[in-house]
Design a protein around this motif. Sequence first.
Motif, mmCIF file in Angstrom:
data_model
loop_
_atom_site.group_PDB
_atom_site.id
_atom_site.type_symbol
_atom_site.label_atom_id
_atom_site.label_comp_id
_atom_site.label_asym_id
_atom_site.label_seq_id
_atom_site.Cartn_x
_atom_site.Cartn_y
_atom_site.Cartn_z
ATOM 1 N N ILE A 45 -32.162 -9.861 -29.912
ATOM 2 C CA ILE A 45 -30.784 -9.786 -30.381
ATOM 3 C C ILE A 45 -30.185 -8.457 -29.936
ATOM 4 O O ILE A 45 -30.896 -7.460 -29.763
ATOM 5 C CB ILE A 45 -30.680 -9.924 -31.909
ATOM 6 N N VAL A 46 -28.896 -8.453 -29.751
ATOM 7 C CA VAL A 46 -28.159 -7.242 -29.389
ATOM 8 C C VAL A 46 -27.297 -6.851 -30.576
ATOM 9 O O VAL A 46 -26.567 -7.690 -31.138
ATOM 10 C CB VAL A 46 -27.273 -7.480 -28.151
ATOM 11 N N VAL A 88 -29.916 -2.157 -41.317
ATOM 12 C CA VAL A 88 -31.374 -2.252 -41.271
ATOM 13 C C VAL A 88 -31.873 -3.359 -42.193
ATOM 14 O O VAL A 88 -32.717 -4.179 -41.810
ATOM 15 C CB VAL A 88 -32.013 -0.900 -41.639
ATOM 16 N N ARG A 89 -31.351 -3.413 -43.419
ATOM 17 C CA ARG A 89 -31.837 -4.378 -44.400
ATOM 18 C C ARG A 89 -31.505 -5.821 -44.044
ATOM 19 O O ARG A 89 -32.317 -6.732 -44.279
ATOM 20 C CB ARG A 89 -31.265 -4.066 -45.791
ATOM 21 N N THR A 90 -30.325 -6.024 -43.480
ATOM 22 C CA THR A 90 -29.871 -7.408 -43.283
ATOM 23 C C THR A 90 -30.033 -7.928 -41.855
ATOM 24 O O THR A 90 -30.007 -9.144 -41.644
ATOM 25 C CB THR A 90 -28.387 -7.549 -43.680
ATOM 26 N N PRO A 94 -35.283 -7.749 -40.691
ATOM 27 C CA PRO A 94 -35.624 -9.182 -40.677
ATOM 28 C C PRO A 94 -35.929 -9.701 -39.273
ATOM 29 O O PRO A 94 -36.850 -10.512 -39.093
ATOM 30 C CB PRO A 94 -34.370 -9.843 -41.255
ATOM 31 N N ALA A 95 -35.166 -9.253 -38.277
ATOM 32 C CA ALA A 95 -35.416 -9.706 -36.907
ATOM 33 C C ALA A 95 -36.783 -9.246 -36.424
ATOM 34 O O ALA A 95 -37.559 -10.035 -35.849
ATOM 35 C CB ALA A 95 -34.318 -9.184 -35.977
ATOM 36 N N LEU A 96 -37.119 -7.990 -36.649
ATOM 37 C CA LEU A 96 -38.423 -7.472 -36.226
ATOM 38 C C LEU A 96 -39.555 -8.222 -36.918
ATOM 39 O O LEU A 96 -40.571 -8.542 -36.297
ATOM 40 C CB LEU A 96 -38.512 -5.981 -36.535
ATOM 41 N N TRP A 101 -37.087 -9.191 -30.633
ATOM 42 C CA TRP A 101 -36.792 -7.855 -30.120
ATOM 43 C C TRP A 101 -35.369 -7.474 -30.541
ATOM 44 O O TRP A 101 -34.464 -8.315 -30.534
ATOM 45 C CB TRP A 101 -36.880 -7.825 -28.601
ATOM 46 N N VAL A 102 -35.180 -6.210 -30.886
ATOM 47 C CA VAL A 102 -33.872 -5.706 -31.283
ATOM 48 C C VAL A 102 -33.418 -4.653 -30.281
ATOM 49 O O VAL A 102 -34.103 -3.652 -30.062
ATOM 50 C CB VAL A 102 -33.912 -5.096 -32.703
ATOM 51 N N LEU A 103 -32.270 -4.903 -29.664
ATOM 52 C CA LEU A 103 -31.656 -3.958 -28.721
ATOM 53 C C LEU A 103 -30.422 -3.383 -29.406
ATOM 54 O O LEU A 103 -29.449 -4.105 -29.633
ATOM 55 C CB LEU A 103 -31.270 -4.663 -27.421
#
Length: 228
Positions: A45-46, A88-90, A94-96, A101-103
């Motif tokens: 996700i971006v 970070v919380r929402t 959760p994605a990690l 992957w978080v970009l």
Amino acid sequence: MVEMTTKRPSGRGRFISFEGGEGSGKSTQIKKVAERLAAAKLRAIVTREPGGSPGAEIIRHLVLSGMGKLLGPDAETLLFAAARDDHVRTVIQPALNQGTWVLCDRFIDSTRVYQGRLGHVSPTMLNAIDRVTIGDLKPDLTIILDVPVEIGMKRAAARRGTAAPDRFEAEDVHFHQELRDAYRQIAAEDPQRCVLIDATPDPDMVAADVWTALRDHLFAQPSAAGSP
């Protein structure tokens, strides 16, 4: 295509932040990395800071409008902290946790540079905010895109066209030079996490350097010709 394995357990996604001054090309490079990860069948996700979640986007509007500056550096920093906590919380954690992957376009280093170095907010306050908003969460890799101030400001002006500059674009050349110096210092002090990349060449050339940094830091085996 050569299959690649990551250095960390496969259950958790990887977290990559992109940093740099105005006009350094973060959005362009994030898009290119996202496309390459998709080609490698890796979910990504971006996102961005300030912003990235509904609550944080509201705060982003306040900050970039200049309202935060009127409240002073400490109060403006708290606005950024509130946005990051929600983000970070929402979104990020959760994605990690789901293996995505978080970009992220900006993260904690932007706070250290903009509010810490340039706004003179104390390290004690910034450390306390980090404990509350991110805990132990840090990017697995931070790409710092480095570009001379004059080039970056020209790019930023071309990007916004006839729109008015935002809270940070409107600062003077001295501000932006200090910004660049601060980012270069962060890269020098934390080479295990941060990679400084010259962002003045053609975007495709920069993208090649970005992918090399990502491969060398996050993948166990080097990529060969034909890999993502």
